[in-house]
Design an enzyme around this catalytic site. Sequence first.
Site: not given
Lengths: 119, 119
Positions: A11, A35
């Site tokens: 990631y 986020d």
Amino acid sequence: MADIKAVITEYLAAVASGDASKVAALYADEATLEDPVGSEPNRGRAAIEAFYGGLQGEISTELLNARVAGLEAAFHFRVITKAGDATYTIEPIDVMTFDESGKITSMRAFWSPEDMVVG
Amino acid sequence: MADIKAVITEYLAAVASGDASKVAALYADEATLEDPVGSEPNRGRAAIEAFYGGLQGEISTELLNARVAGLEAAFHFRVITKAGDATYTIEPIDVMTFDESGKITSMRAFWSPEDMVVG
């Protein structure tokens, strides 16, 4: 069971590549992304890819610490973004859940604007 | 709004004191505690106090990093426990939610047994 630490490493490498489709490919179809924590979550891989489409400049990432518990993990990492003459450093703690194949099913990023360092 | 970083500091000091009732007093009445993530959560302050009743030996704690987002936080910390001749070091990442008054409403501790260092 999937190697969760390997997925986290993958990631961070994908984020550093700046390639939104590469990052989104690590997520499950119906995944959610929040986020920062407290914002409206992005739902589904298309929305998630659009979110990472905001990645710009020269990006580097570094894993500082990861704690894995079954198919969930929390990890602390550094993202440095160079854009023009400015350098932005942020060190969030992300919490992720995964499915059995190692796809990310949810991501929540803990940070606040005051954590950003501009140099 | 409650000063979440101050609550985290108070929490780590209470853990180091070894006083389970002091730690439990930082939790809301109906709070949940899942330590480690994936285990059956403890529900309610009495169960939470019983959980911390397992604290033994000489304990020290240190906050390594905290990321606060509204009334949620993730923080990385070190706990060193000296019991007899042995020293146990663990550095979990905890995720907590809080109510408006700063009481902990949930705690989830990310770590796995392989993260424990015995010296």
